[in-house]
Design a protein around this motif. Structure first.
Motif, mmCIF file in Angstrom:
data_model
loop_
_atom_site.group_PDB
_atom_site.id
_atom_site.type_symbol
_atom_site.label_atom_id
_atom_site.label_comp_id
_atom_site.label_asym_id
_atom_site.label_seq_id
_atom_site.Cartn_x
_atom_site.Cartn_y
_atom_site.Cartn_z
ATOM 1 N N TYR A 181 -12.114 -23.097 25.820
ATOM 2 C CA TYR A 181 -13.476 -23.426 26.071
ATOM 3 C C TYR A 181 -14.820 -23.109 25.466
ATOM 4 O O TYR A 181 -14.761 -21.593 25.827
ATOM 5 C CB TYR A 181 -13.362 -23.162 28.431
ATOM 6 C CG TYR A 181 -12.753 -24.297 28.382
ATOM 7 C CD1 TYR A 181 -13.693 -25.462 28.348
ATOM 8 C CD2 TYR A 181 -11.532 -24.574 29.234
ATOM 9 C CE1 TYR A 181 -12.508 -26.151 29.272
ATOM 10 C CE2 TYR A 181 -10.522 -25.272 30.047
ATOM 11 C CZ TYR A 181 -11.179 -26.319 30.288
ATOM 12 O OH TYR A 181 -10.509 -27.034 30.461
ATOM 13 N N LYS A 201 -5.795 -25.383 26.957
ATOM 14 C CA LYS A 201 -7.524 -26.108 26.301
ATOM 15 C C LYS A 201 -8.304 -24.438 26.627
ATOM 16 O O LYS A 201 -7.884 -23.707 27.116
ATOM 17 C CB LYS A 201 -8.580 -27.326 27.319
ATOM 18 C CG LYS A 201 -8.903 -28.052 26.318
ATOM 19 C CD LYS A 201 -9.775 -28.636 27.495
ATOM 20 C CE LYS A 201 -11.097 -29.472 26.438
ATOM 21 N NZ LYS A 201 -11.703 -30.494 27.344
ATOM 22 N N GLU A 247 -8.789 -18.521 27.790
ATOM 23 C CA GLU A 247 -9.017 -19.602 27.056
ATOM 24 C C GLU A 247 -10.334 -19.929 26.588
ATOM 25 O O GLU A 247 -11.301 -21.322 26.022
ATOM 26 C CB GLU A 247 -8.598 -20.512 28.570
ATOM 27 C CG GLU A 247 -8.856 -21.255 29.418
ATOM 28 C CD GLU A 247 -8.931 -20.165 30.297
ATOM 29 O OE1 GLU A 247 -9.038 -19.009 30.435
ATOM 30 O OE2 GLU A 247 -9.222 -20.329 31.856
#
Ligand code: ZN
Length: 542
Positions: free
Chosen positions: A8, A6, A45
């Motif tokens: 961020y 994911k 990320e």
């Protein structure tokens, strides 16, 4: 689907305050930021999208401008990750800090990282280790003053037991200093805001309840209990109550969230009759701004309008479609109904007149979902353009000297009234001559004199009223044009959501030839402003 994959969008948060006894060297804003940037550089990320700094603000409370801006960014979805050097930079009030880190952030899907405390909310094994950094925070030698504050906070928390059955509405707490006052509950008020936001985005109450339950958000009753008997976590035998469409509706319709306090809605007729009767709305006692608002008035009103529309359209449907309740047949004035069909692997939507569908006459008025979207989008764009144009004109007018401003109509009225006064004055003078010349008698003289004087007086009063109105018009112009901002928000609109429809549109009328007409909200204000501006362009042309 690995969690780590994911992405961020992070906010770097730094804070410094001499009052807290911060070690100025190591805690300097520059050092904090350097440390955080170094950390983030090792985490591909995480992308830094904003930096917020509260320089000179104590960590004891969270009423800090940059912190609040950061919360706004979280609410609007701009960021979903907060990185701080250590917990004390985040906040020194450990109950409030814990509230954010344990409740608010997880609820809003925010990853929280306190680098020097080796805390990362993404690391599930760590959830218990949060206690340790918090302890560090308390043990900080220079925190004596703060530990006193923490103790009093603990007292407050103990007192929170009283909230069971004390009827502090979900989203608020009773102010520990003044039990007659409500203060927002940091965590629950975020849940309330989310509920309103989701409703505006077109979710049904059922879906909202489902979403809350899925996210593990306690329903108001359970939440109240959890505040009161938080220690006894072992007693988990009882089946937990869940959010229901009804409990969501209760929150969506409670005006208390706008800051208004409305009491005395019911009463018991007398002590013998235990029956509770609803009182007339006129008898309710309402106090505006009785406490801090969680939901602004416009959002609240918008939601009430949606709820009305929902009732008229499809109360049982899972999702509320963007146009539900807003489409009217151009001929019979009834609602249009939404239909779908599948061709290949695509699903298509179209709308037809409900009268036609029921076989009670009228014609189909059929329009596809795409055609409707395009047409409404176009309609909104041209309205927004014209509103923006009007505002620009308005700005030009406001920059004019007062004498040239929108006083034209008023001036004309005043000129006319002054003429009236002059005429009556000359009549009155003539009257005296007439009396002396013996054309009228004493009695007639006094009668006419009185009537002329009355006319003069009322014209003078009218002038005062017009002048006052003119003054008010100048003063309140700006304020009354707040609706312009509502339209301006949609300057770069590319798609239509439920929220857009609710904010801008009263109804969409679908004609037989696939033409539509849109009745926009604030139509009266728009027309009035157009007229006013029309007057100006007339004046300019002269
Ligand atoms: Zn029809």
């Amino acid at each position: 689907m690995s969690v780590l994959s994911k992405e961020y969008n992070a906010c770097i948060y730094a804070r410094l305050s001499r009052d807290d006894g911060d070690k100025l060297e190591s805690d300097s804003i520059i050092n904090q930021k350097a440390l955080i940037r170094d950390f983030i550089s090792k985490h591909p990320e995480i992308h830094v999208v904003s930096e917020k700094t509260d320089d000179g603000y104590s960590g004891v409370n969270f009423d800090r401008p940059a912190f609040q801006e950061m919360m706004e960014d979280i609410r609007s979805g701009k960021i979903n990750c907060v990185v701080v050097k250590d917990l004390s930079r985040f906040g020194r009030n450990y109950i409030e800090a814990g509230n954010y880190i344990e409740r608010v952030f997880p609820f809003m899907g925010v990853r929280f990282i306190a680098i020097n405390d080796s805390y990362d909310s993404l690391d599930r094994n760590q959830s218990d280790s949060l206690i340790i950094p918090f302890k560090n925070l308390i043990n900080d030698a220079y925190c004596k003053d703060i530990s006193v504050k923490i103790r009093s906070q603990l007292e407050i928390k103990r007192k929170k037991g009283q909230f069971i059955g004390a009827f502090a509405v979900y989203g608020y707490l009773k102010d520990p200093e003044d039990h007659n006052k409500l203060i927002p509950d940091t965590y629950a008020s975020e849940v309330v805001r989310a509920i309103y936001k989701w409703k505006l985005e077109g979710m049904s109450q059922g879906r909202i309840a489902e979403k809350l339950n899925l996210q593990g958000v306690l329903c108001p009753m359970e939440y109240k209990l959890s505040m009161g008997i938080k220690v006894q976590t072992n007693f988990k035998v009882r089946k937990q109550a869940l959010w229901s469409p009804r409990s969501v509706t209760r929150i969506l319709t409670n005006e208390i969230y706008t800051g208004a306090l409305i009491q005395g809605k019911t009463s018991t007729p007398n002590y013998k009759v235990k029956k509770i009767v609803a009182k007339d709305e006129a008898e309710w006692i309402r106090v505006e701004d009785a406490h801090e608002a969680i939901i602004d008035r416009r959002t609240f009103d918008d939601v009430q309008r949606i709820l009305q529309k929902d009732i008229r359209s499809a109360p049982d449907e899972e999702v509320v479609y963007p146009f539900s309740g807003y489409l009217k047949c151009g001929d019979c004035g009834q609602n249009m109904v939404r239909k779908t069909y599948t061709a290949g692997d695509k699903r298509y939507t179209y709308y037809i007149c409900s009268t036609r569908k029921a076989g009670k006459g009228c014609s189909t008025h059929q329009i596809t979902g795409d055609e409707l979207q395009d047409a409404v989008l176009q309609g909104i764009r041209s309205r927004v353009d014209s509103v923006i144009e009007m505002e620009e004109l308005l700005k030009i007018i406001e920059s004019l000297p007062e004498t040239q401003r929108n006083v034209f109509n008023y001036d004309a009225q005043i000129v006319k009234l002054k003429e009236d006064i002059e005429r009556n004055r000359s009549f009155k003078m003539k009257l005296y001559e007439n009396l002396q010349e013996g054309m009228i008698g004493q009695e007639e003289y006094f009668l006419f004199k009185k009537s002329y004087e009355a006319k003069i007086q009322s014209a003078e009063a009218a002038i005062r009223a017009v002048e006052q109105e003119r003054q008010q018009a100048i003063e309140h112009n700006r304020e009354s044009y707040a609706w312009i901002d509502v339209f301006k928000k949609y300057q770069n609109i590319t798609s239509i959501e439920r929220k857009t429809i609710v904010e801008l549109i009263e109804e969409v009328i679908v004609h037989e030839d696939k033409k539509i007409s849109i009745r926009f909200r604030y139509g009266d204000q728009y027309t009035k402003l157009a007229e006013l501006l029309g007057n100006y362009s007339d004046m300019a042309a002269e």
